[in-house]
Design a protein around this motif. Structure first.
Motif, PDB file in Angstrom:
ATOM      1  N   ARG A  97     -14.828   9.931  18.122  1.00  0.00           N
ATOM      2  CA  ARG A  97     -13.497   9.792  18.725  1.00  0.00           C
ATOM      3  C   ARG A  97     -13.575   8.943  19.985  1.00  0.00           C
ATOM      4  N   ALA A  98     -14.636   9.114  20.759  1.00  0.00           N
ATOM      5  CA  ALA A  98     -14.817   8.310  21.973  1.00  0.00           C
ATOM      6  C   ALA A  98     -15.028   6.843  21.607  1.00  0.00           C
ATOM      7  N   ARG A  99     -15.771   6.574  20.535  1.00  0.00           N
ATOM      8  CA  ARG A  99     -16.013   5.193  20.104  1.00  0.00           C
ATOM      9  C   ARG A  99     -14.704   4.520  19.718  1.00  0.00           C
ATOM     10  N   VAL A 100     -13.825   5.251  19.041  1.00  0.00           N
ATOM     11  CA  VAL A 100     -12.505   4.710  18.684  1.00  0.00           C
ATOM     12  C   VAL A 100     -11.747   4.347  19.961  1.00  0.00           C
ATOM     13  N   ARG A 101     -11.803   5.230  20.968  1.00  0.00           N
ATOM     14  CA  ARG A 101     -11.116   4.964  22.246  1.00  0.00           C
ATOM     15  C   ARG A 101     -11.727   3.761  22.957  1.00  0.00           C
ATOM     16  N   VAL A 102     -13.057   3.643  22.960  1.00  0.00           N
ATOM     17  CA  VAL A 102     -13.730   2.494  23.579  1.00  0.00           C
ATOM     18  C   VAL A 102     -13.265   1.205  22.918  1.00  0.00           C
ATOM     19  N   ASN A 103     -13.246   1.177  21.602  1.00  0.00           N
ATOM     20  CA  ASN A 103     -12.813  -0.025  20.882  1.00  0.00           C
ATOM     21  C   ASN A 103     -11.361  -0.370  21.186  1.00  0.00           C
ATOM     22  N   GLU A 104     -10.523   0.661  21.327  1.00  0.00           N
ATOM     23  CA  GLU A 104      -9.118   0.433  21.674  1.00  0.00           C
ATOM     24  C   GLU A 104      -9.011  -0.172  23.076  1.00  0.00           C
ATOM     25  N   ILE A 105      -9.770   0.365  24.020  1.00  0.00           N
ATOM     26  CA  ILE A 105      -9.754  -0.166  25.391  1.00  0.00           C
ATOM     27  C   ILE A 105     -10.228  -1.614  25.398  1.00  0.00           C
ATOM     28  N   LEU A 106     -11.327  -1.885  24.713  1.00  0.00           N
ATOM     29  CA  LEU A 106     -11.864  -3.247  24.693  1.00  0.00           C
ATOM     30  C   LEU A 106     -10.903  -4.230  24.035  1.00  0.00           C
ATOM     31  N   ARG A 107     -10.185  -3.776  23.016  1.00  0.00           N
ATOM     32  CA  ARG A 107      -9.252  -4.637  22.305  1.00  0.00           C
ATOM     33  C   ARG A 107      -7.998  -4.927  23.135  1.00  0.00           C
TER      34      ARG A 107
END
Length: 136
Positions: A97-107
């Motif tokens: 779930r954190a990885r999904v959030r990281v990818n969203e932030i980076l995008r």
């Protein structure tokens, strides 16, 4: 006076490594801690016994009452930003779930441009470093 600065967010192995997923998880924990430390107002208004005495015997749900809605909007409850694994077992892996959030932030994140003063100062630092390197 206290400070809102916490060090080590996202650090692993005593600060020898960093991890964006760990930073997101740390941010989640810091949000919960801040919510708890803020404390809870306990008054007849926030306890809402009058609302419960009126709604519950009538077979209603006090959670749907406007009083409850107003209290919830004030931030009376903490909602995790990484989702609720208890409510959705498919989200049980907090790192995923954190990885999904990281990818969203980076995008989605857009870096604000530096001010002219900062750019000028950086140019001066680089020019000085180049002069010093040539002098050696």
């Amino acid at each position: 006076a206290g400070t809102d600065i916490l060090s080590g967010v996202g650090n692993l192995d005593s600060g020898l490594a960093g991890c964006p997923e760990a930073a997101v998880i740390d941010d989640e924990m810091i949000g919960l801690i801040k919510h708890i430390v803020r404390g809870y107002e306990v008054t007849p208004e926030t306890l809402a016994f009058d609302v419960m005495q009126e709604v519950i015997p009538a077979g209603g749900m006090f959670l749907a009452d406007m009083h409850t809605v107003r209290e919830m909007r004030k931030g009376a409850i903490w909602v995790p930003s990484l989702g609720d694994a208890a409510a959705d077992p498919s989200q049980a892996n907090v790192v995923a779930r954190a990885r999904v959030r990281v990818n969203e932030i980076l995008r989605k994140h857009e870096v604000a441009p530096l001010s002219d003063d900062v750019l000028r100062h950086l140019d001066e630092i680089v020019a000085k470093a180049r002069r010093e390197a040539k002098a050696e």
